[in-house]
Design a protein around this motif. Structure first.
Motif, PDB file in Angstrom:
ATOM      1  N   TYR A 157     -38.913  61.835 -14.118  1.00 23.00           N
ATOM      2  CA  TYR A 157     -37.615  61.783 -13.802  1.00 23.00           C
ATOM      3  C   TYR A 157     -36.398  61.997 -14.695  1.00 23.00           C
ATOM      4  O   TYR A 157     -35.463  62.576 -14.641  1.00 23.00           O
ATOM      5  CB  TYR A 157     -37.564  60.356 -12.989  1.00 23.00           C
ATOM      6  N   GLU A 205     -29.387  66.435  -7.937  1.00 16.24           N
ATOM      7  CA  GLU A 205     -30.226  65.738  -6.884  1.00 16.24           C
ATOM      8  C   GLU A 205     -30.987  66.588  -5.771  1.00 16.24           C
ATOM      9  O   GLU A 205     -32.186  66.466  -5.638  1.00 16.24           O
ATOM     10  CB  GLU A 205     -29.290  64.987  -5.953  1.00 16.24           C
ATOM     11  N   TRP A 209     -35.172  66.226  -5.545  1.00 14.09           N
ATOM     12  CA  TRP A 209     -35.887  65.629  -4.129  1.00 14.09           C
ATOM     13  C   TRP A 209     -36.434  66.963  -3.147  1.00 14.09           C
ATOM     14  O   TRP A 209     -36.794  66.746  -2.253  1.00 14.09           O
ATOM     15  CB  TRP A 209     -34.980  64.949  -3.517  1.00 14.09           C
ATOM     16  N   TYR A 212     -39.821  66.966  -1.650  1.00 13.49           N
ATOM     17  CA  TYR A 212     -39.937  66.039  -0.681  1.00 13.49           C
ATOM     18  C   TYR A 212     -39.604  66.634   0.635  1.00 13.49           C
ATOM     19  O   TYR A 212     -39.937  66.037   1.806  1.00 13.49           O
ATOM     20  CB  TYR A 212     -39.200  64.727  -0.984  1.00 13.49           C
ATOM     21  N   PHE A 261     -36.865  61.361   3.160  1.00 13.73           N
ATOM     22  CA  PHE A 261     -37.035  61.147   1.730  1.00 13.73           C
ATOM     23  C   PHE A 261     -35.683  61.484   0.830  1.00 13.73           C
ATOM     24  O   PHE A 261     -35.121  60.779   0.024  1.00 13.73           O
ATOM     25  CB  PHE A 261     -38.036  62.051   1.317  1.00 13.73           C
ATOM     26  N   THR A 262     -35.079  62.605   1.318  1.00 17.07           N
ATOM     27  CA  THR A 262     -34.107  63.185   0.606  1.00 17.07           C
ATOM     28  C   THR A 262     -32.768  62.199   0.761  1.00 17.07           C
ATOM     29  O   THR A 262     -31.946  62.010  -0.282  1.00 17.07           O
ATOM     30  CB  THR A 262     -33.668  64.666   0.880  1.00 17.07           C
ATOM     31  N   LEU A 265     -33.558  58.809  -1.062  1.00 10.33           N
ATOM     32  CA  LEU A 265     -33.820  58.789  -2.610  1.00 10.33           C
ATOM     33  C   LEU A 265     -32.297  59.016  -3.239  1.00 10.33           C
ATOM     34  O   LEU A 265     -31.970  58.684  -4.229  1.00 10.33           O
ATOM     35  CB  LEU A 265     -34.682  60.034  -3.046  1.00 10.33           C
ATOM     36  N   ASP A 269     -29.907  56.793  -6.107  1.00  4.85           N
ATOM     37  CA  ASP A 269     -30.107  57.233  -7.325  1.00  4.85           C
ATOM     38  C   ASP A 269     -28.906  57.005  -7.760  1.00  4.85           C
ATOM     39  O   ASP A 269     -27.819  57.201  -7.370  1.00  4.85           O
ATOM     40  CB  ASP A 269     -30.619  58.707  -7.094  1.00  4.85           C
TER      41      ASP A 269
ATOM     42  N   SER B  15     -42.885  59.398  -3.898  1.00  5.30           N
ATOM     43  CA  SER B  15     -41.647  59.107  -4.018  1.00  5.30           C
ATOM     44  C   SER B  15     -41.343  57.551  -4.264  1.00  5.30           C
ATOM     45  O   SER B  15     -40.482  57.069  -4.817  1.00  5.30           O
ATOM     46  CB  SER B  15     -41.067  59.517  -2.435  1.00  5.30           C
ATOM     47  N   THR B  18     -41.653  57.248  -7.947  1.00  4.75           N
ATOM     48  CA  THR B  18     -40.557  57.815  -8.694  1.00  4.75           C
ATOM     49  C   THR B  18     -39.452  56.542  -8.324  1.00  4.75           C
ATOM     50  O   THR B  18     -38.901  56.090  -9.470  1.00  4.75           O
ATOM     51  CB  THR B  18     -39.992  58.936  -8.144  1.00  4.75           C
ATOM     52  N   ALA B  19     -39.322  56.214  -7.383  1.00  6.68           N
ATOM     53  CA  ALA B  19     -38.186  55.171  -7.025  1.00  6.68           C
ATOM     54  C   ALA B  19     -38.181  54.017  -8.131  1.00  6.68           C
ATOM     55  O   ALA B  19     -37.511  53.463  -8.623  1.00  6.68           O
ATOM     56  CB  ALA B  19     -38.184  54.578  -5.793  1.00  6.68           C
TER      57      ALA B  19
END
Lengths: 328, 409
Positions: A157, A205, A209, A212, A261-262, A265, A269, B15, B18-19
């Motif tokens: 990441y 971003e 993502w 996903y 997800f998107t 996340l 972030d 996910s 990752t988080a």
């Protein structure tokens, strides 16, 4: 089923084990026998541990978050005390107060807007890409293409964050040191870069993502029978009409699943945004929470986190209506 | 179809991982920027001289006998570098694990967690740490270096309680005005370039991203708007505080960067996107090494600054190694090393007597009390006005934090 399990070992007992005492002395058999016919106890034993983990660690910590938002901060030591106060909640939610609006509510809504934007861009890219891989690309190339789509997940990441920083880094000023200030990859190749800031955040971003979003849509398209597309064509639908009236309605749950997800996340972030922002502004709400936590004002930070919590719950409910959970 | 379902499930797992990772990463990388943990193999010699350098330090035998083998410290970037960490590890067999702090606030937060043995705390952190019982009183008999510390740094409001020392003074310095020497052929002598604008640096100003920076605005107002009656930038009543915050709002238009990671400012100074800003000498030194065309001054209005103190956590898991470290870092040789590297005045008087240190001590005014008269060391604002005013209440630091949050959002 229990009987069959009980009987099976007797049949399969290898000859070499003949010397061992049979049946009751083997603990696994004793356990099997005990649970036989006690169906509820069996289910409880199976699910008890993960469920209690879920309740205590997962839900419990969320509950603790809500409670700690009520703690008063000791003014001198800046440690949370067990005196209860609603000051923190007011400081986070009193949107009719202009300071709270400017400092908390608006930045949060802005962040939610960014998350929606990133979700929309991801969907716009993912739909054609997934369609190509699932329906157009040669069958033999499909596996390789899926790997290619997932490849970015193999990099860390932070690595991806700093890679984007290196990409968008703007040209230096007139007064740069020798050898410095040439700018990043974009600047030195195409002589254009969005520079550090909001555009860079959205780009990074989306990059982070996108897989996903692609994968649920690809899975949805994979399930779509090709005969439906043929039928639409036979009935005279042009490609766009087929997409709008046949494919899109069937993909709605998949897009919703990817959006979960998107959206979530992006909403949470703040580290990559900080990296590609070069400290110009606290653009994402997570940065504010991070800053307040480091202030240190733990109770106020806890109160701030209730904003994303509320929005995520609302978002999940709306995605559930779109059928996201059937597509996972 | 099964395969793709599995892939989606795998993604969901990814996910979550990752988080989770991003939270952890915050602590190790986003907050430090520099190599986070310094460890080196311990050599295991028990003499004061390892190799050819004379380190001018003898470890306290009792502490050494009970040394735990490692120590976890929170430091300002540049306070624990290999050059003087490695000799310490060789002399004591205590491995040093270093975590850089970005701001005093963050250091307080980390110390409250109770997982560190000690910290190099500035005056705005020390008082909060003392009030919260996070740190212990020290027994000066255990520290051979304490006797040589400049008297002017001992038993001050920020490092003692009721005449009892709460830590070992480390060194002091001023927050300086850095500027690009090509953008400013003539060196600026006022913070005005950062607040009023009208200079070559408009739109390329770099500001320290911490609530404590409100004091810098107050310091400027102290000189430029005497009618506000500010006598101490950390003792602001509501009207004075509002004026300082208004000045910071106005400053936003000139600003290109708020830095918390020192590497962010360093990069800006090097590539010319930062032409003026508030800085630490260590950042100037690092950027100069990379060819940046910059210089730094203490402007005529004076400056905010720091006087740092090494403090021992009351929950220290490795108190003996921590005490050894505190004694070591304040000893002449090590103290001189860190003072030169960071660009600050050493706290140990004998550090100035070492070869080549006289000039450094002159440059950084180690023994000149007059130089420090207009340096306002970071301290924690309280409701009770620090300048002794009665009948009026001052804005406490918690309110500074709120104002800064609003300003930065």
């Amino acid at each position: 089923m229990g009987e069959r399990l009980d009987d099976a070992p007797l049949v399969a007992e290898p000859a070499s084990a003949g010397g061992r005492a049979k049946g009751p002395s083997r603990p696994s058999r004793a356990i099997n026998r005990y649970f036989h016919g006690r169906r509820k106890l069996g289910v409880a034993t199976l699910l008890g541990l993960p469920l209690s983990w879920m309740l205590v660690v997962y839900i419990g910590s969320l509950a603790l978050l809500v409670v700690s938002a009520l703690y008063r901060l000791h003014p001198r030591t800046q440690k949370p005390t067990h005196d209860l106060t609603t000051d923190n909640l007011l400081a986070a939610f009193k949107f009719w107060d202009s300071d709270v609006w400017d400092g908390v509510v608006f930045p949060f809504l802005r962040t939610a807007g960014v998350a929606l934007l990133v979700t929309a861009i991801c969907a716009a890219i993912a739909l054609p890409v997934a369609f190509f891989v699932a329906k157009i690309a040669w069958k033999w190339s499909r596996r390789g293409l899926i790997v290619a789509m997932l490849l970015p997940l193999w990099a860390g990441y932070l690595v991806k964050g700093y890679a984007w920083r290196a990409m968008v880094s703007p040209a230096g000023g007139r007064f740069a040191a020798a050898g410095k200030g040439g700018g990043g990859f974009l600047e030195s190749t195409i002589h254009w870069t969005p520079g550090f800031g909001r555009v860079a955040i959205v780009l990074a971003e989306v990059y982070l993502w996108l897989p996903y979003m692609i994968m649920p849509i690809y899975a949805g398209l994979d399930r779509l029978p090709p005969s439906l597309l043929d039928a639409a064509g036979d009935l005279g639908a042009r490609p766009f009409r087929t997409f709008r009236s046949v494919i899109l309605p069937m993909l709605k749950p998949s897009v919703a699943a990817g959006a979960i997800f998107t959206f979530s996340l992006t909403l949470g972030d703040y580290i990559v945004p900080k990296i590609v922002n070069n400290g110009t502004e606290r653009f994402m709400f997570g940065s504010s929470i991070d800053a307040v936590l480091g202030a240190p004002n733990q109770p106020l930070a806890a109160a701030f986190t209730l904003w994303p919590l509320v929005i995520i719950i609302l978002f999940l409910l709306s995605m559930k209506r779109a059928g996201a959970f059937e597509s996972l | 179809m099964r395969a793709t379902r599995a892939a989606v499930a795998l993604l969901a797992t990814f996910s979550i991982v990752t988080a989770a990772c991003s939270d952890d990463d915050k602590d190790t990388t986003a907050t430090t920027g520099a190599p986070d943990t310094t460890t080196a193999d311990t050599g295991g010699t028990d003499t004061t001289t390892a190799g050819e350098t004379d380190y001018l330090w003898t470890p306290n035998a009792d502490l050494l006998a009970a040394a735990e083998g490692e120590v976890n410290i929170i430091v300002w970037a540049g306070y624990a570098e290999e050059a003087w960490v490695t000799p310490f590890e060789e002399l004591t067999s205590c491995t040093v694990n270093v975590t850089n702090g970005e701001t005093s606030d963050q250091m307080v937060q980390l110390m409250q967690g109770g997982e560190y043995d000690g910290v190099s705390a500035s005056g705005d952190a020390t008082q909060r740490l003392i009030a919260g019982d996070e740190v212990e009183e020290i027994d000066t008999a255990e520290y051979s270096s304490y006797a040589d510390i400049f008297e002017g740094l001992k038993l001050q409001a920020w490092n003692s309680v009721g005449g009892k020392p709460m830590g070992i003074p480390h060194g002091r310095g001023a927050n300086l005005l850095v500027f690009n020497t090509e953008a400013f052929p003539e060196a600026p002598d006022s913070w005005g370039v950062m607040f009023d604008g009208g200079a070559a640096s408009d739109g390329a100003v770099s500001v320290y991203d911490s609530p404590i920076y409100i004091a810098d605005a107050a310091l400027y107002l102290m000189a430029t708007q005497p009618e506000l009656g500010i006598t101490d930038p950390y003792a602001l009543d509501q009207a004075q505080f509002d004026a300082a915050v208004a000045l910071l709002e106005q400053q936003k238009a000139l600003t290109s960067q708020y830095w918390a990671l020192y590497t962010d400012q360093q990069a800006g100074l090097e590539d010319g996107t930062v032409l003026a800003g508030t800085t630490w000498q260590v950042i100037v030194n690092l950027a100069l090494e990379n060819g940046a065309k910059i210089d730094a001054v203490k402007p005529k209005e004076g400056a905010t600054g720091w006087s740092d103190t090494w403090m021992l956590s009351s929950k220290a898991a490795n108190p003996n190694c921590m005490k050894l470290w505190m004694d070591w870092i304040a000893s002449p040789w090590a103290n001189a090393q860190v003072a030169v590297y960071f660009g600050e005045a050493p706290s140990n008087a004998k550090a100035c007597e070492l070869d080549g240190m006289a000039e450094h001590c002159t440059t950084f005014h180690a023994a000149e009390d007059e130089y420090w008269s207009d340096v306002w060391y970071w301290t924690t604002a309280t409701e009770e006005c620090l300048d002794g005013r009665t009948g009026v209440s001052c804005v406490p630091y918690t309110e500074w934090v709120n104002a800064w949050t609003t300003l930065r959002s």
